[in-house]
Structure formats: C-alpha cells, structure tokens
Write an enzyme that holds these catalytic residues in place. Sequence first.
Site, short mmCIF file in Angstrom:
data_model
loop_
_atom_site.label_atom_id
_atom_site.label_comp_id
_atom_site.label_asym_id
_atom_site.label_seq_id
_atom_site.Cartn_x
_atom_site.Cartn_y
_atom_site.Cartn_z
N ASP A 35 -3.92 17.94 -19.24
CA ASP A 35 -2.94 17.36 -18.31
C ASP A 35 -3.66 16.46 -17.31
O ASP A 35 -4.51 16.93 -16.55
CB ASP A 35 -2.22 18.50 -17.59
CG ASP A 35 -0.89 18.07 -17.01
OD1 ASP A 35 -0.76 16.90 -16.65
OD2 ASP A 35 0.02 18.91 -16.91
N ASP A 36 -3.34 15.18 -17.31
CA ASP A 36 -3.89 14.23 -16.33
C ASP A 36 -5.38 13.97 -16.55
O ASP A 36 -6.13 13.86 -15.57
CB ASP A 36 -3.69 14.72 -14.89
CG ASP A 36 -2.26 14.60 -14.40
OD1 ASP A 36 -1.40 14.19 -15.19
OD2 ASP A 36 -2.00 14.94 -13.23
N CYS B 64 3.73 12.96 -17.15
CA CYS B 64 3.61 14.03 -18.14
C CYS B 64 4.78 14.17 -19.12
O CYS B 64 4.59 14.03 -20.32
CB CYS B 64 3.37 15.36 -17.42
SG CYS B 64 4.64 15.83 -16.23
N ASP C 86 -1.93 14.07 -21.76
CA ASP C 86 -0.59 13.49 -21.65
C ASP C 86 -0.57 12.14 -20.96
O ASP C 86 0.27 11.30 -21.23
CB ASP C 86 0.38 14.46 -20.96
CG ASP C 86 -0.08 14.90 -19.58
OD1 ASP C 86 -1.17 14.51 -19.14
OD2 ASP C 86 0.67 15.67 -18.93
N ASN C 87 -1.50 11.90 -20.05
CA ASN C 87 -1.61 10.60 -19.39
C ASN C 87 -2.98 10.50 -18.75
O ASN C 87 -3.70 11.48 -18.61
CB ASN C 87 -0.52 10.39 -18.34
CG ASN C 87 -0.38 11.55 -17.37
OD1 ASN C 87 0.53 12.37 -17.48
ND2 ASN C 87 -1.29 11.64 -16.41
#
EC number: 3.1.6.1
Length: 647
Positions: free
Chosen positions: A35-36, A73, A323-324
């Site tokens: 995540d991130d 996300c 996700d990003n």
Amino acid sequence: MGALAVFAVACLAAVASVAHAADTKKPNFVVIFTDDQDAIQNSTHPHYMPSLHKYIRYPGVELSQYFVTTPVCCPSRTNLXRGQFAHNTNFTSVLPPYGGWAKWKGLGIDQSYLPLWLKDQGYNTYYVGKFLVDYSVSNYQQVPRAGTISMPXVTPYTFDYNTRLQRNGATPNIYPGEYSTDVIRDKGVAQIKSAVAAGKPFYAQISPIAPHTSTQISTNPATGVTRSYFFPPIPAPPHWQLFSDANLPGGSXNKNLYEVDVSDKPAWIRALPLAQQNNRTYQEEIYRLRLRSLGPDELIEQVVKTLDEAGVLDNTYIIYSADNGYHVGAHRFGAGKTTGYEEDLRVPFLIRGPGIKASKSDKPQNSKVGLHVDFAPTILSLAGASHLLGDKGLDGTPLGLYANDDGTLPSDYPRPEQHRQQFQGEFWGGWSDELLQNLRSQPNNTWKVVRTYDESSKQGWKLIAQCTNERELYDLRKDPGELYNIYDKAKPAVRSRLEGLLAVLAVCKGESCSNPWKILHPDGTVKNFTQALNSKYDRIYNAIRPFTYKRCLPYLDWDNEDSQFKTQIRGANPAAGVGHHRLLTAASERAIATRRRAQAAVSAELADGPAVFQAKVEEKSVPVPQDILKADVEKWFAFNNAEYYLA
C-alpha cells in the site's frame, strides 16, 4: 466389501487422481500487494528489501515501465481486478458516494472480476489484508465475493498497525501485541498451506498495509467532531533503528526535491509554500519510517519457503506490486499521492514463475509499458484462459512478459507485433497533504494525463490536463523530474499529437484504450507516436479539438468532460453505461441509511467451516467486544458525515 465394490472404488480413485494431476498442471499465483509504495524514491532498493531481489527479481524479472492509472488505493485496486480504467468502472474515489464498498457492489464489480473469473477456471482463491477502505465495521457481514477464504482488514482498523481482521463475515478479531504485517504474513502463509492441501490450482493475494500512514479515527469529546488523523507508518519493534543514515534521494535523476521555481506549474501548486527546514527534517524522518515499515520483505521470504517446502514453487507465479506510488518532498508537496507526477504513477512490479527467464541482475530486464489494467488479462493468459480476454470488457492487454520467455511460457500467451507505447491516467477530487498540516487542501486536483514511451529510443512525453484546463508538458528523457513545463515551447507536432492521444484515451473503452491509433488513423498507417509525428499528418492533428473540462468536479460526469471522440467511442449516451453518475435523492438517502443501520446491527456470525491450516497467531486472537464494535460503527457513521456513504 465385495470384489466388485473394491474395484469400483479403485476406479473412482484412479479417475480422481488423473483429474487432480490434470488440474494441478495449471499454475498457481501468489500476489503480494503493498500500500503506497513508490518505484521512484528507492523503496525497493536491495539495501532496504533484500528478499524482494533474492526471491523474486533475480529468479524473475522487474518491469521498469510499470504504472497505475488512478493513483489512490481503492480505484486503483479496482482497476487491477477488473482490467478497466476508472472512467469505465465509475469507481473513482476511496469513500462514497463516488467510491466505497456499497458502490463497488452497486456497480456489480463483485459479480465479475478476477477472483471469480479464476474460480470459473477451476481455481481456489484466497485473500488476506487491505481490501477497500469502506469495507468496515458497519458492513463486514457482507463478505466480498473474493475467495474461497477471505480475510479482509476492516475499517476503522485497516490502517492501525495493531490490526483487526475478519474471516468470511465473522466478527473481526483483535491480535493483542501483534504487528499488522506479521499477522497478515502468518495468515497468508496459512492460506497457502490450505490451498496446497486442497489440491486445486490457487490464486492467493496477500495485501499488507505497509508502508501506508498509520491512520486513526477519533472523536473530540469537547466538540463531538469525528475526524481522521494521519501519522507516519509504524515499523515493527525490531526495525525501529534500521536505516538511520537514509536520506531522501534528492540527488536522484529526478532532482525535484523541494522545487524552488514552480512558476510553470498549475495555480494550486504555485499556491503551496516551499518547505522550511523543520518540515524538511520531518520529511526525512517520514522517509526513514517508510523504509523501516517494509516488513513485507520478510513476508516474501516466508512465502517462497512455504511454496518450496510444499513442492509447488516451480509451478507458482509470485508477483510483487503496490496499489499506487507515493511522494515525499517532491515539487512543493509533503507526503502523499493522487497527483499526475511520476512519483505517484510509477509502482514496482516484479514477477517470477514458469516460463519467465531469470534476470539474475540488479537492472530491470523488461522495459515494455505495463499498467494495472493489464494485470487481470495477464493472469488470465498465464492461467491458460486467454480465450476469455474478449469476453470481459477489458481495457488492458497482457503484459510484455513474452520478452522474457524462457521457451516455456504458454504458447497462446499474446505476443503483439506492436506493444502498447502510450497510456492515460486520471483522477477526480481534491488534494491534501497526508502529514504536513501547514499545507492547505486544494479542491481542484481533477486531471487527465497521457504518457508515451518508446522502448528503443527511451523517449517519453507526458501531457497533463488539469480540470482548470491548465496544461503541462514534459520531455521525460531530458527531464524525468518534471521540473520544466514546455507546453508553450514544445514543437507543435509533439503538442498536437499528445492532444490527439488525450482526446481519444480520456474517453477510451476496450480496444481503443490499448490502440488509440485505430481511432486516429483508421487506415492503419500509424501504429505509434513516432510514426504519428510525420508532417503529412499535421492537418489531421491540427483539426482535433483538445480535451477539456467544463468545470472542476470531484466525480466522473460525462457531460463535464468534452472530447470530440466521445460519441464515436462510447455511443450517443455514454451516461447510460457503467460510467453513469447517479445522484441520490433525500428520500433514497434516508432509505439507504435505515437499511445500513439495520445491517450494521446484525451480530450473528456467518457459518463457516474451519480452514485446513490456521495461522499460529490465531491462538492469541479474540473477537472485538460488541460494545466496542458498536461504538466504532457509530464513529464510522459520524466520520463519513453523510448516511448514504454507507449505502
């Protein structure tokens, strides 16, 4: 038992054995999805993530030109699993009404997406960790149609590094004294063991929250106001002292740390102050805490060893991505995502598995453009289901893994004559910094971007169209940090071709997303950006009306986004499709709120058989007490501050 009966049983056993053997020829998939996590600011460097390189990159390959297209996300996770851009899913935000669990279900996404497509192909599917932010204490009884065993994190506990998880709709459990990534690792490993024991091919996704910020939702007892608070990520106790000498990579090729001159940037970025020394010191520590929270590296080692011990490693694809992307200190920003700049769009993507030649190198061995919308078509193709690609309304195409074929990649894996060299990105909403409270939120961060990359010349161009219709154009080969906006200085041919691409890609659907040239040049004479630059096409591109917004909106509205190709690609009434933005009336809001409260009051756990293997950490788990659960439901309602958010 008579001889005939014994013979019949033996025959049945033989048939089952043959069927099992045939079934297990299909490859397995384990996806580790953080995540991130950026691909620009060195978070995947072997100094910080040695296991990622040892167990995935060296025996597999890294894609150096891999991007998300909506850098936040939940929309990005939806792009991944649906194989569609956000303007085609209409899932455009983290929370309702433009995103969220209810909208995800209301759009029918959970009726047709990757885990279910794989189940139809004979796969068992498993999920543990971060799912959607709005999958919460108010609706966890509605089990995502995501797997044979599904263990998603539940908000408001999702971004608490002392996590709570639920299993197939049961009351969420607390894991006292246990660190989130460790819990998700242990449960993911147990799911893999269960998957192997089940004897069917499997897809297992393990989604730790690291290195996302730690987020708490709290109510001020004096004012009664409920809001979210963001803090830097929390490392596991053994990792607190790691990487104390790490510094933000301001000397990297991008060189956009604390950009002084932003006179060529959009108005809202020009309004941001240059970070002072105290904030710069804070951001350096944020960066180090992000590195220290990369416990997923230890997760990788455990996953590989588990697969190896089970004898299925050589028949399993292991994928690592996020996700990003994420920025710390880039341009005038503090910490966060959601912009159209490289830090937010580029993410790691590494894969190993059958048919993929080992790179055995620190350097990326695949520079073909890849996107999250290409993920689902890639998995289907590797699973021997490439025949489904035309049936699912996909915008993506399989990744260019054929460039690393060791000779055993599936023979029907697509090998196009011309791989994708261009793509679009998009975002709707405002901008706010996650950790620097002195930076004022900005409402007008809705944008579209078109980006090109020529694998042979390494030439890349990027055009960003803000919802204010301000434009930015960057020559990424000369200026990878996007410091110099050359929109007014660029050659007219470059500018007009990028505007033409944007006009198509901003409204694309299906094949027009991967091959916009078919719309721009129906005669097939142009197949890439370099060919389009020929002066004989000047008249075509000079006649194309640039894509524009009527105004800045935080959601997708086809009437607000103007392209001359919209009717040609999407039909006369594009709002009638999946991309329809449905406004809720006051009456429907009240009805939805009543229904949601009734659902939130349900406390009975869903019947569910035990897994074959339980994670050892379950011995320490206890259900969240009902009084706390009820209080957290009310807190979540208060935080959203609009009842239809939880529809």
